[in-house]
Enzyme design. Sequence first.
Site, PDB file in Angstrom:
ATOM      1  N   GLU A 122      49.569 -17.899 -38.154  1.00 56.66           N
ATOM      2  CA  GLU A 122      49.076 -16.788 -38.964  1.00 56.66           C
ATOM      3  C   GLU A 122      49.586 -16.888 -40.403  1.00 56.66           C
ATOM      4  O   GLU A 122      48.874 -16.534 -41.347  1.00 56.66           O
ATOM      5  CB  GLU A 122      49.484 -15.442 -38.342  1.00 56.66           C
ATOM      6  CG  GLU A 122      48.680 -15.052 -37.117  1.00 56.66           C
ATOM      7  CD  GLU A 122      49.087 -15.807 -35.862  1.00 56.66           C
ATOM      8  OE1 GLU A 122      50.149 -16.474 -35.884  1.00 56.66           O
ATOM      9  OE2 GLU A 122      48.351 -15.760 -34.866  1.00 56.66           O
ATOM     10  N   HIS A 143      50.850  -6.361 -27.914  1.00 54.43           N
ATOM     11  CA  HIS A 143      49.411  -6.494 -28.178  1.00 54.43           C
ATOM     12  C   HIS A 143      48.748  -5.128 -28.314  1.00 54.43           C
ATOM     13  O   HIS A 143      47.534  -5.009 -28.110  1.00 54.43           O
ATOM     14  CB  HIS A 143      48.711  -7.249 -27.035  1.00 54.43           C
ATOM     15  CG  HIS A 143      49.169  -8.653 -26.839  1.00 54.43           C
ATOM     16  ND1 HIS A 143      50.407  -8.966 -26.334  1.00 54.43           N
ATOM     17  CD2 HIS A 143      48.563  -9.838 -27.090  1.00 54.43           C
ATOM     18  CE1 HIS A 143      50.529 -10.287 -26.264  1.00 54.43           C
ATOM     19  NE2 HIS A 143      49.430 -10.831 -26.723  1.00 54.43           N
TER      20      HIS A 143
END
Lengths: 60, 324
Positions: B59, B128
Site C-alpha cells: 500500500e 478489516h
Amino acid sequence: MAERTYLDWNATAPLRPEARAAIAEVARAARAAPWPDPALAWTDVQDLGAELRPEGSARG
Amino acid sequence: MAEMTYLEAGALALAEAMRADPRVWALGEDLGRGGVFGQYKGLQAEFGPERIVDTPISEAAIMAVATGAAMLGTRPVVEMRFADFALCAIDELVNQAAKARYMFGGQTRVPLVVREPMGRWRSSAAQHSQSLEAWYVHVPGLVVLAPATPADNRALLRAAIACDDPVVYLEHKNLWPFPGEVPDEPEPAPIGKARRVREGSDLTLVAWSATVHEAARAAELLAREGISVELFDLRSLWPWDREAVLGSAARTGRLLVAHEAVQVGGFGAEVAATVAEELGVPVARIGAPRLPVPYSPPLEAELEVDAARIAAAARRLLERPRRA
C-alpha cells in the site's frame, strides 16, 4: 458465509483434499459450539482505561 | 433512472471518468481481476492494463506512486481494498499527498482519489472492520467523502475524481449490494453539501455512510411515537455542511449525531461541538464503544449503532430541555 465472495476472489490455488477436510472439520466444530457470551466483547482490551459496558446495554 | 447497486454505481462512475479524461487511471491490488469486491469488474478489459493497473501488495508503494503521478499531471484513483490496510500508506498520504500543495507554495497539486472500503462487514473482525474517517478529517489538505447511496456513490466519486486536492473516499462494505435509483445523467453532488433525507421538527439527526440507513429506520420508529426527526446524510465530512446542520438544529433545538466509528474522538464530536458552540442547544452523540470489532456475531452486535440504539439516544436527548 455463503454470500461472501472475498475468499473466492483471493483464492489462487486449489486446496489439497486433506487441508480442505481439516478446514471443514474445524468449521463444523465451530458451528456446533455455543455462541460466546456477548459480555466477552468488553474483555481482553487493555488494563487501563478500557471501555465499560453501559448499564442496560445487554441484549436478551 | 436506472436501478443499480452501490458497487455498480461506483464502477460506473470510474468508467465514465476514464472515458471522459485519459489522465484518469486506477491502481491497486487485484484490480485486473475486478477488485477484491468486484468493483473493478470489466474495467481492465475496456481500458487495458496500463490504466487499470495491478500492483504488488504494498500500500505504501501504491500511494507513493499515485502521489507522484498526480503531481505530474495525471489523476490516479488508488484502491486500498480495506480502509484498515490504508494505514500502511499513511505516511505517503498524510505527510506527502496532503501537504504537497502547501509546502510547494501552490506550484503543485495532488488530484488523487483514495478509495477505502470501510466499516463492519459481518465477521470481518478487528483488522478489516474499522471506520477511521475522523483520522483523515483531522489532516489539513485532505477532502473526506463517505457516500451512503448508489446515486451518491456515482456522483461523489465523479466529484472526487474532478477534485484537484487529495480525496479520501470511504465506501462502506455493507453497502456494496445496496440497490437504488441512479439518474441517467450524473447529477452533480457538490462536495461539502449534505443531503436532507427527512424533514422534521423535534430533533436534528446527522449520520453518514451506512449509519444513514439505520438512522432512517430510527426516525421511522420515533415517528410512530409522535417524534418528528429531521435527518441529514452528511456525505461530505470535510468540508462538511455546517450551514445545513446549524440551520436545522436552530429550528429543532436539538442535535444527535450517529456514527459507526468509535465514539471517543469520532467526527460526531466535531459536529456536536460546533452546534453546541454556535447555538447552545442540547447535543448528543452515539457511536461504537472503544473496543476492537469482534469476529463472533453476538460480540460484534454489541458494538452496533443500530436503529434501536439511535432511537434510544434520541429519546434520552428529548428528555432534556431545548435550551441548555
